[in-house]
Design a protein around this motif. Structure first.
Motif, PDB file in Angstrom:
ATOM      1  N   VAL A  76      -1.601  -8.755   8.565  1.00  0.00           N
ATOM      2  CA  VAL A  76      -1.762  -7.988   7.546  1.00  0.00           C
ATOM      3  C   VAL A  76      -3.187  -8.910   6.919  1.00  0.00           C
ATOM      4  O   VAL A  76      -3.152  -9.990   6.803  1.00  0.00           O
ATOM      5  CB  VAL A  76      -0.546  -8.215   6.321  1.00  0.00           C
ATOM      6  CG1 VAL A  76      -0.948  -7.475   5.247  1.00  0.00           C
ATOM      7  CG2 VAL A  76       0.600  -7.642   6.801  1.00  0.00           C
ATOM      8  N   ASP A  77      -4.243  -7.933   6.835  1.00  0.00           N
ATOM      9  CA  ASP A  77      -5.342  -8.444   6.224  1.00  0.00           C
ATOM     10  C   ASP A  77      -5.852  -7.722   4.800  1.00  0.00           C
ATOM     11  O   ASP A  77      -6.733  -8.162   4.263  1.00  0.00           O
ATOM     12  CB  ASP A  77      -6.376  -8.423   7.222  1.00  0.00           C
ATOM     13  CG  ASP A  77      -6.696  -6.836   7.716  1.00  0.00           C
ATOM     14  OD1 ASP A  77      -6.077  -6.031   7.320  1.00  0.00           O
ATOM     15  OD2 ASP A  77      -7.141  -6.705   8.733  1.00  0.00           O
ATOM     16  N   ASP A  78      -5.075  -6.799   4.208  1.00  0.00           N
ATOM     17  CA  ASP A  78      -5.355  -6.225   3.107  1.00  0.00           C
ATOM     18  C   ASP A  78      -4.725  -6.488   1.987  1.00  0.00           C
ATOM     19  O   ASP A  78      -4.680  -5.946   0.766  1.00  0.00           O
ATOM     20  CB  ASP A  78      -5.615  -4.747   3.148  1.00  0.00           C
ATOM     21  CG  ASP A  78      -4.371  -3.982   3.560  1.00  0.00           C
ATOM     22  OD1 ASP A  78      -3.558  -4.594   4.214  1.00  0.00           O
ATOM     23  OD2 ASP A  78      -4.155  -2.601   3.588  1.00  0.00           O
ATOM     24  N   LEU A  79      -3.565  -7.166   1.993  1.00  0.00           N
ATOM     25  CA  LEU A  79      -2.612  -7.516   1.073  1.00  0.00           C
ATOM     26  C   LEU A  79      -2.732  -9.199   0.840  1.00  0.00           C
ATOM     27  O   LEU A  79      -2.640  -9.684   2.061  1.00  0.00           O
ATOM     28  CB  LEU A  79      -1.362  -7.256   1.222  1.00  0.00           C
ATOM     29  CG  LEU A  79      -1.182  -5.656   0.555  1.00  0.00           C
ATOM     30  CD1 LEU A  79      -0.021  -4.923   1.051  1.00  0.00           C
ATOM     31  CD2 LEU A  79      -1.848  -5.145  -0.712  1.00  0.00           C
ATOM     32  N   ARG A  80      -2.701 -10.003  -0.096  1.00  0.00           N
ATOM     33  CA  ARG A  80      -2.197 -11.287  -0.370  1.00  0.00           C
ATOM     34  C   ARG A  80      -1.276 -11.765  -1.089  1.00  0.00           C
ATOM     35  O   ARG A  80      -0.846 -11.143  -1.837  1.00  0.00           O
ATOM     36  CB  ARG A  80      -3.948 -11.760  -0.663  1.00  0.00           C
ATOM     37  CG  ARG A  80      -4.237 -11.414  -2.009  1.00  0.00           C
ATOM     38  CD  ARG A  80      -5.548 -11.963  -2.539  1.00  0.00           C
ATOM     39  NE  ARG A  80      -5.853 -10.909  -3.670  1.00  0.00           N
ATOM     40  CZ  ARG A  80      -5.239 -10.824  -4.906  1.00  0.00           C
ATOM     41  NH1 ARG A  80      -4.331 -11.661  -5.168  1.00  0.00           N
ATOM     42  NH2 ARG A  80      -5.860 -10.011  -5.715  1.00  0.00           N
ATOM     43  N   LEU A  81      -0.978 -12.976  -0.782  1.00  0.00           N
ATOM     44  CA  LEU A  81       0.190 -13.562  -1.567  1.00  0.00           C
ATOM     45  C   LEU A  81       0.031 -13.675  -3.156  1.00  0.00           C
ATOM     46  O   LEU A  81      -1.511 -13.793  -3.576  1.00  0.00           O
ATOM     47  CB  LEU A  81       0.422 -15.204  -1.318  1.00  0.00           C
ATOM     48  CG  LEU A  81       0.889 -15.492   0.136  1.00  0.00           C
ATOM     49  CD1 LEU A  81       0.940 -17.074   0.335  1.00  0.00           C
ATOM     50  CD2 LEU A  81       2.535 -14.779   0.191  1.00  0.00           C
ATOM     51  N   GLY A  82       0.687 -13.311  -3.802  1.00  0.00           N
ATOM     52  CA  GLY A  82       0.584 -13.202  -5.239  1.00  0.00           C
ATOM     53  C   GLY A  82       0.235 -11.920  -5.645  1.00  0.00           C
ATOM     54  O   GLY A  82       0.360 -11.601  -7.072  1.00  0.00           O
ATOM     55  N   GLN A  83      -0.327 -10.893  -4.932  1.00  0.00           N
ATOM     56  CA  GLN A  83      -0.645  -9.572  -5.231  1.00  0.00           C
ATOM     57  C   GLN A  83       0.385  -8.855  -5.911  1.00  0.00           C
ATOM     58  O   GLN A  83       1.199  -8.793  -5.309  1.00  0.00           O
ATOM     59  CB  GLN A  83      -1.463  -9.024  -4.115  1.00  0.00           C
ATOM     60  CG  GLN A  83      -2.134  -7.651  -4.488  1.00  0.00           C
ATOM     61  CD  GLN A  83      -3.393  -7.351  -3.541  1.00  0.00           C
ATOM     62  OE1 GLN A  83      -3.280  -7.823  -2.342  1.00  0.00           O
ATOM     63  NE2 GLN A  83      -4.150  -6.270  -3.774  1.00  0.00           N
ATOM     64  N   ARG A  84      -0.133  -8.028  -6.984  1.00  0.00           N
ATOM     65  CA  ARG A  84       0.896  -7.007  -7.584  1.00  0.00           C
ATOM     66  C   ARG A  84       0.742  -5.707  -7.011  1.00  0.00           C
ATOM     67  O   ARG A  84      -0.473  -5.292  -6.632  1.00  0.00           O
ATOM     68  CB  ARG A  84       0.632  -6.698  -9.032  1.00  0.00           C
ATOM     69  CG  ARG A  84       1.070  -8.373  -9.742  1.00  0.00           C
ATOM     70  CD  ARG A  84       0.821  -8.214 -11.136  1.00  0.00           C
ATOM     71  NE  ARG A  84       1.449  -6.879 -11.873  1.00  0.00           N
ATOM     72  CZ  ARG A  84       0.670  -5.823 -12.327  1.00  0.00           C
ATOM     73  NH1 ARG A  84      -0.740  -5.926 -12.207  1.00  0.00           N
ATOM     74  NH2 ARG A  84       1.098  -4.790 -12.907  1.00  0.00           N
TER      75      ARG A  84
END
Ligand SMILES: NC(=O)c1ccc[n+]([C@@H]2O[C@H](COP(=O)([O-])OP(=O)(O)OC[C@H]3O[C@@H](n4cnc5c(N)ncnc54)[C@H](OP(=O)(O)O)[C@@H]3O)[C@@H](O)[C@H]2O)c1
Length: 322
Positions: A76-84
């Motif tokens: 996964v490269d388009d979402l990151r930890l902590g993102q809502r």
């Protein structure tokens, strides 16, 4: 984690609040901590066996929500930890955590809080499908909107108004008139017996309405046909409350357009899902689309939320908070 499962098909008695293992994301998936889950009429249909029967019971109910990414798969490269993020059509949303492919999630702008996001993914995208895509409302059009104070109804009314249309809303009790009017309905008819036609035709200047949006079951179907003007459009959308049965095309009013609108066709690729959601968020940020939360329940009280929705007493969106 805690979750709400259905143990079999039936009424509220098949719903249980249980402990389940936390889901683990695969390489292209993300794990999300659910902040708010949306309650939809579709969940009642699933409980009754109308859809999603291929997944064995017990299964976690719910398909919509908003929350925060807490683990990501290595691809996964388009979402990151902590993102809502928010989602629609992700089974298993009545839970503390949910896992799905990253492409199923929509990143949330800072201005859109979790409750607002969980309130518009299903009902807002559905309303957007009906008012901008299935029948793109034009300035001056007159629309008849059934269940106008419900989750879909309030958002659809606002979308029709912001496109320059007029709205005749139909609701089941006078308690709901204020909510429908606040959303912009020009007129509100109170009816549960399919007796709205004469009034709808009168309010449309005697010609009938340009478009009717009807997901209210067999009782309203014939009246909705009769309320249409020449060459009008019938947007039918209510599988849970039931349809008219087989239709003889020769018996329908001549030259009308009629079809079963399904929100999935509005968002059938990840790109469309994100673009259509972004349009809703923009309307909300600009103050042109308002969300009405009609009830908020702890996750453990999901039965009460569904019973309330079926009782026809609720307005707007119902939410579950884990
Ligand atoms: N086709 C699609 O893609 C799609 C997508 C989302 C939702 N839907 C459908 O849209 C409808 C509304 O969904 P929602 O989640 O926004 O729910 P909702 O409108 O918040 O609640 C359902 C509405 O239906 C009416 N209702 C409830 N029980 C009823 C009954 N037994 N008989 C007749 N009317 C009853 C109520 O309005 P009144 O009491 O004022 O009549 C209530 O406001 C549902 O039929 C749902 O299946 C379709």
């Amino acid at each position: 984690m805690k979750a709400i499962v259905m143990t079999g098909l039936g009424g509220p008695e098949v719903i249980e609040y249980v402990e389940r293992p936390d889901p683990v994301p695969g390489p292209d998936e993300v794990l999300v901590e659910v902040a708010v889950a949306g309650v939809n009429f579709m969940d009642i249909g699933v409980r009754q066996g109308m859809a999603w029967n291929e997944t064995p019971n017990p299964k976690i109910l719910g398909v919509e929500g908003a929350g925060k990414v807490v683990a990501v798969g290595e691809e996964v490269d388009d979402l990151r930890l902590g993102q809502r993020v928010a989602w629609i059509y992700v089974p298993g949303s009545y839970a503390e955590k949910i896992v799905a492919p990253a492409s199923a999630f929509v990143p949330l702008p800072d201005e859109i809080d979790d409750r607002t996001a969980a309130s518009v993914m299903m009902q807002g995208l559905t309303a957007s499908h009906f008012g901008t895509d299935f029948y793109p409302v034009r300035p001056g059009d007159i629309a008849l909107v059934h269940a106008a104070a419900g989750g879909v109804g309030l958002l659809l009314t606002q979308i029709i108004k912001l496109r320059g249309g007029h709205v005749i809303g139909r609701v089941s009790s006078s308690d709901k008139i204020a909510a429908a009017k606040e959303a912009g309905a020009d007129h509100v008819i109170v009816d549960t017996e399919g007796q709205f036609v004469e009034e709808a035709v009168r309010l449309s200047g005697g010609d009938g309405v340009h478009v009717v949006y009807d997901g209210s079951g067999p009782k309203t179907f014939q009246g909705s046909l009769d309320a249409l003007r020449r060459s009008g459009t019938f947007c039918w959308y209510g599988p849970v409350l039931g349809g008219p049965g087989p239709l003889d095309i020769m018996s329908l009013p001549k030259s009308i357009k009629i079809g079963y609108a399904v929100v999935f066709d509005h968002i059938h690729t990840p790109e469309l899902l994100r673009a259509r959601s972004a349009q809703l968020f923009e309307w909300i940020i600009e103050g042109r689309l308002k969300v009405r939360v009609g009830g908020e329940y702890p996750l453990a009280h999901a039965v009460k939320a569904q019973v309330d929705m079926e009782s026809r007493a609720t307005t707007g969106k119902l939410l579950l908070v884990p």
